[in-house]
Write a protein that holds these residues in place. Sequence first.
Motif, mmCIF file in Angstrom:
data_model
loop_
_atom_site.group_PDB
_atom_site.id
_atom_site.type_symbol
_atom_site.label_atom_id
_atom_site.label_comp_id
_atom_site.label_asym_id
_atom_site.label_seq_id
_atom_site.Cartn_x
_atom_site.Cartn_y
_atom_site.Cartn_z
ATOM 1 N N GLU A 19 0.760 -1.327 -0.014
ATOM 2 C CA GLU A 19 0.032 0.004 0.006
ATOM 3 C C GLU A 19 0.983 1.336 -0.047
ATOM 4 N N ARG A 20 1.961 1.311 0.842
ATOM 5 C CA ARG A 20 2.820 2.345 0.665
ATOM 6 C C ARG A 20 4.326 2.045 0.923
ATOM 7 N N ALA A 21 5.184 2.466 0.443
ATOM 8 C CA ALA A 21 6.860 2.525 0.734
ATOM 9 C C ALA A 21 7.078 3.651 1.307
ATOM 10 N N TYR A 22 7.880 3.616 2.296
ATOM 11 C CA TYR A 22 8.548 4.732 2.867
ATOM 12 C C TYR A 22 9.698 5.297 2.264
ATOM 13 N N GLU A 23 10.745 4.416 1.649
ATOM 14 C CA GLU A 23 11.786 4.809 1.125
ATOM 15 C C GLU A 23 11.656 4.954 -0.351
ATOM 16 N N GLU A 24 12.229 5.925 -0.914
ATOM 17 C CA GLU A 24 11.876 6.513 -2.250
ATOM 18 C C GLU A 24 12.457 5.333 -3.003
ATOM 19 N N SER A 25 13.379 4.548 -2.830
ATOM 20 C CA SER A 25 13.886 3.454 -4.002
ATOM 21 C C SER A 25 12.930 2.397 -3.938
ATOM 22 N N GLN A 26 11.914 2.239 -2.997
ATOM 23 C CA GLN A 26 10.912 1.032 -2.871
ATOM 24 C C GLN A 26 9.483 1.502 -3.461
ATOM 25 N N LYS A 27 9.345 2.936 -3.859
ATOM 26 C CA LYS A 27 7.961 3.344 -4.204
ATOM 27 C C LYS A 27 7.467 2.333 -5.386
ATOM 28 N N TYR A 28 8.268 2.075 -6.248
ATOM 29 C CA TYR A 28 7.825 1.182 -7.591
ATOM 30 C C TYR A 28 6.740 -0.163 -7.035
ATOM 31 N N LYS A 29 6.710 -0.337 -5.653
ATOM 32 C CA LYS A 29 5.940 -1.493 -5.402
ATOM 33 C C LYS A 29 4.634 -0.926 -4.975
ATOM 34 N N GLU A 30 4.423 0.295 -4.678
ATOM 35 C CA GLU A 30 2.996 0.706 -4.275
ATOM 36 C C GLU A 30 1.957 0.172 -5.237
ATOM 37 N N GLY A 31 0.879 -0.580 -4.519
ATOM 38 C CA GLY A 31 -0.361 -0.776 -5.291
ATOM 39 C C GLY A 31 -0.031 -1.963 -6.200
ATOM 40 N N LYS A 32 1.303 -2.867 -6.137
ATOM 41 C CA LYS A 32 1.392 -4.138 -6.472
ATOM 42 C C LYS A 32 1.229 -5.195 -5.303
ATOM 43 N N ILE A 33 1.045 -6.380 -5.901
ATOM 44 C CA ILE A 33 0.649 -7.795 -4.904
ATOM 45 C C ILE A 33 1.817 -8.543 -5.162
ATOM 46 N N VAL A 34 2.208 -9.126 -3.985
ATOM 47 C CA VAL A 34 3.175 -10.393 -3.883
ATOM 48 C C VAL A 34 2.232 -11.607 -3.876
ATOM 49 N N LEU A 35 2.531 -12.542 -4.485
ATOM 50 C CA LEU A 35 2.097 -13.897 -4.283
ATOM 51 C C LEU A 35 2.977 -14.920 -4.256
ATOM 52 N N GLU A 36 2.973 -15.472 -3.093
ATOM 53 C CA GLU A 36 4.174 -16.533 -2.558
ATOM 54 C C GLU A 36 3.867 -17.863 -3.639
ATOM 55 N N LYS A 37 5.045 -18.165 -4.102
ATOM 56 C CA LYS A 37 5.101 -19.123 -5.166
ATOM 57 C C LYS A 37 4.434 -20.531 -4.798
ATOM 58 N N TYR A 38 4.421 -20.974 -3.368
ATOM 59 C CA TYR A 38 4.067 -22.024 -2.987
ATOM 60 C C TYR A 38 2.453 -22.189 -2.775
#
Length: 106
Positions: A80-99
């Motif tokens: 939902e939110r990344a606090y470090e500028e280098s991590q902002k690209y993750k905002e709004g994206k979804i991580v799904l665990e491979k297993y």
Amino acid sequence: MADVVGPRLYSCCKCRTHVALHDDIVSKCFQAKNGRAFLFSHATNILVGPKEDRDLITGLHTVADVFCSDCGEMLGWKYERAYEESQKYKEGKIVLEKYKIVKENW
């Protein structure tokens, strides 16, 4: 050998409900508690839980767990939110665990 018709999909490991398209993978280099995980630009048929701050490997983020909308299986999380500028690209994206996901239509 028969030709595959349609896009390559990922489905919930428990009930086989479609949750993501292979073409929506942003990165396969993510790590979850139980192993590898994939970062997707979009996901479908998921429910998003409450937001909370978590200190992850890459720093503090506001995330929400995501669940299969059909069976309720926990599949990963949404940034939902990344606090470090280098991590902002993750905002709004979804991580799904491979297993927690299975390949369909491959």
